[in-house]
Design a protein around this motif. Sequence first.
Motif, PDB file in Angstrom:
ATOM      1  N   SER A 222      13.481   3.418  -1.084  1.00  0.00           N
ATOM      2  CA  SER A 222      12.397   3.493  -0.107  1.00  0.00           C
ATOM      3  C   SER A 222      11.260   4.329  -0.681  1.00  0.00           C
ATOM      4  CB  SER A 222      12.890   4.123   1.208  1.00  0.00           C
ATOM      5  OG  SER A 222      13.423   5.420   0.983  1.00  0.00           O
ATOM      6  N   THR A 223      10.080   4.124  -0.125  1.00  0.00           N
ATOM      7  CA  THR A 223       8.905   4.871  -0.571  1.00  0.00           C
ATOM      8  C   THR A 223       8.750   6.131   0.267  1.00  0.00           C
ATOM      9  OG1 THR A 223       7.371   3.780   0.957  1.00  0.00           O
ATOM     10  CG2 THR A 223       7.797   2.684  -1.160  1.00  0.00           C
ATOM     11  N   PHE A 224       8.040   7.087  -0.283  1.00  0.00           N
ATOM     12  CA  PHE A 224       7.818   8.365   0.388  1.00  0.00           C
ATOM     13  C   PHE A 224       6.417   8.331   0.972  1.00  0.00           C
ATOM     14  CE2 PHE A 224       7.938  13.167   0.297  1.00  0.00           C
ATOM     15  CZ  PHE A 224       9.100  13.287   1.032  1.00  0.00           C
ATOM     16  N   LEU A 225       6.298   8.410   2.294  1.00  0.00           N
ATOM     17  CA  LEU A 225       5.042   8.080   2.960  1.00  0.00           C
ATOM     18  C   LEU A 225       3.893   8.988   2.544  1.00  0.00           C
ATOM     19  CD1 LEU A 225       3.654   6.167   4.877  1.00  0.00           C
ATOM     20  CD2 LEU A 225       4.450   7.556   6.788  1.00  0.00           C
TER      21      LEU A 225
ATOM     22  N   GLY B 255       0.797  -1.219   0.000  1.00  0.00           N
ATOM     23  CA  GLY B 255       0.000   0.000   0.000  1.00  0.00           C
ATOM     24  C   GLY B 255       0.828   1.267   0.000  1.00  0.00           C
ATOM     25  N   LEU B 256       2.141   1.129  -0.129  1.00  0.00           N
ATOM     26  CA  LEU B 256       3.028   2.284  -0.156  1.00  0.00           C
ATOM     27  C   LEU B 256       3.231   2.751  -1.596  1.00  0.00           C
ATOM     28  CD1 LEU B 256       5.502   0.835   2.452  1.00  0.00           C
ATOM     29  CD2 LEU B 256       4.059   2.853   2.817  1.00  0.00           C
ATOM     30  N   PHE B 257       3.824   3.934  -1.741  1.00  0.00           N
ATOM     31  CA  PHE B 257       3.993   4.526  -3.065  1.00  0.00           C
ATOM     32  C   PHE B 257       5.417   5.049  -3.221  1.00  0.00           C
ATOM     33  CE2 PHE B 257      -0.122   4.554  -5.003  1.00  0.00           C
ATOM     34  CZ  PHE B 257       0.037   5.129  -6.266  1.00  0.00           C
ATOM     35  N   PHE B 258       6.046   4.714  -4.336  1.00  0.00           N
ATOM     36  CA  PHE B 258       7.309   5.348  -4.694  1.00  0.00           C
ATOM     37  C   PHE B 258       7.029   6.737  -5.265  1.00  0.00           C
ATOM     38  CE2 PHE B 258       8.698   0.921  -4.737  1.00  0.00           C
ATOM     39  CZ  PHE B 258       9.960   1.017  -4.146  1.00  0.00           C
ATOM     40  N   ARG B 259       7.923   7.658  -5.007  1.00  0.00           N
ATOM     41  CA  ARG B 259       7.807   8.975  -5.642  1.00  0.00           C
ATOM     42  C   ARG B 259       7.894   8.822  -7.151  1.00  0.00           C
ATOM     43  NH1 ARG B 259      12.455  11.962  -2.215  1.00  0.00           N
ATOM     44  NH2 ARG B 259      13.188   9.817  -2.100  1.00  0.00           N
TER      45      ARG B 259
END
Length: 595
Positions: free
Chosen positions: A515-518, A499-503
């Motif tokens: 890492s993903t940006f919250l 459910g996370l998103f990469f920039r």
Amino acid sequence: MGKRHTYEMGIIGNCAFMAHIDKTANIVWMCWPQFDSSFIFGSLLDKDKGGRFSILPHEENFVSSQKYIENTNVLVTDFECSEGRFRVTDFAPRFYQYERNFKPLMLVRKIEPLSGSPRVKVSCRPVGEYGELVPEAYQGSSHIRFMGLSQQIRLTTNIALNFIADESSFVLNEAKYIILTYGIPLEAPLEETAEDFLWKTVKYWQNWVKSTSIGIFYQEQIIRSALCLKIHQFEDTGAIIAAGTTSLPEYPGTTRNWDYRYCWLRDTYYILNAFHNVGHFEELERYFHYIENITINETDRYQPLYSITGRKALIEKELPLHGYGENNKPVRVGNDAYTHIQNDVYGQVLVALLPLYVDTRFSEGGRYYSQRLINHTLRKIEDTMYEPDAGLWEFRHIAQQHCYTFLFHWAGACSALKIGKYFKNEEIIRKATILKELSIKQIEACYDPEREVYTQAVGGKNLDASCLQLITMRYLDPNSDRARKHLIALEEGLKTDEGLFFRYKHEDDFGIPESTFLICAYWYVEALAMVGRTEDAIREFEKLLRFQNHLGLLSEDVEASSGSQWGNFPQAYSHVGQLNAAFKIAKKLDLPTFL
């Protein structure tokens, strides 16, 4: 998820300073006299040079836990060992007094026994100039003075001073108090003052929470986010910082270690929007004065960020410190992004200040606010309309015509148009109308008809999570097929299974992001709610609750496979995302309180 790294610490603050306190009641990060000053305690980045201010059991084997006093920024750390139990209560005094907010450079620590006869050891070793200066300690009758910094630091206590000086253990059989001050020392009864300030500070924060307009959707988490955001404002000038820390890595070993103790004009738009959503306006009014003081003398372009006092030059340099976890170098102070071209900043300023001009809940409705600022900022949008820039992700060696920049040209022009109509200012109306149409053309130049998605930049193919905001800012009609298909394309390209998103996923100046940006995940939740996928929005919001620490605090970045927290902490941006996403979901649900 694999082995998970979280920041096991909480923060306290009073809108003048902030302190990070870990689960062993050690103050691992605290800068005095301002957010961007040298640390006084900085073991977060160097255990040798960072000083120490800890309160520990005599025994090495113990368990500890942390919590906040309900609806406050007062932090409690409980210890249990074989000798007994005790509690440490930490706070930065803040309350209303003599027609103003009392917010001294003062840290108060209360140590109280809960059971048994635990022995306790207190260590206080402040440092200056980022660990290069160790002040001399001098004992008085009931205090220790630390001399050699720009101002005196004084520790006033009812603990035997030799126990602290020798860092030796003593039996805790009654409540003990420590008050640490910078500059002006405590010249009042210790115990009475500490208890009085504690009671007043607790009441201040609880009353502040009572005055917020927060729905019932995950209320506890949203209250914590609001409290966290509040103490990121430097009330003296109105500036709002991105985070209170520097050089916590976006991912271990990547060298993506930045100093976030400054005011990004972009970030503050999102923060002020969050405060507006919960019915708090004094932050916006203070921020207006900060912006006006910054822009009054800017004849060229606005910088993306400034110091909390409006200083322009934030020269980036590296310090001879070990870094977080002993191996994450470089440690940076200052931020070279102040030299970047980031043209979305002009629209951010206009959108952030719009309520002051047109929201009738503000007395005088904007009569006293400068139309000169609006005209000047519109001219800057006009001057930079087609100029490639570094974008919101602050690429250091990549310049493009970013979709996100044009989105805020559009939003800023829309805001100026409203202000122009309010004041019947034909010049503002004319210029804003032209710039709005030009911005739309540039946004549409980013559209990829084959994939049915808006891309990162004109002529580019890369996807960018910031383009989710074409939906959340209503450039795209949330009920349209184009909005729904755009969202699906970004889901497929940038969303993780967690459910996370990469920039973005393309290579930048430092390689491919790990890492993903919250906040991007919260933009996604917000977009889901707006396009009518409310059940999906709730499910994804609940997934993201796994990525907070034990106190409900959020980091900047999350490593998807393990759920580990990385980046500066806590990150105002992330808490804004949580608050605004919850607000959108609550509006969609619109349930009576009994359901």
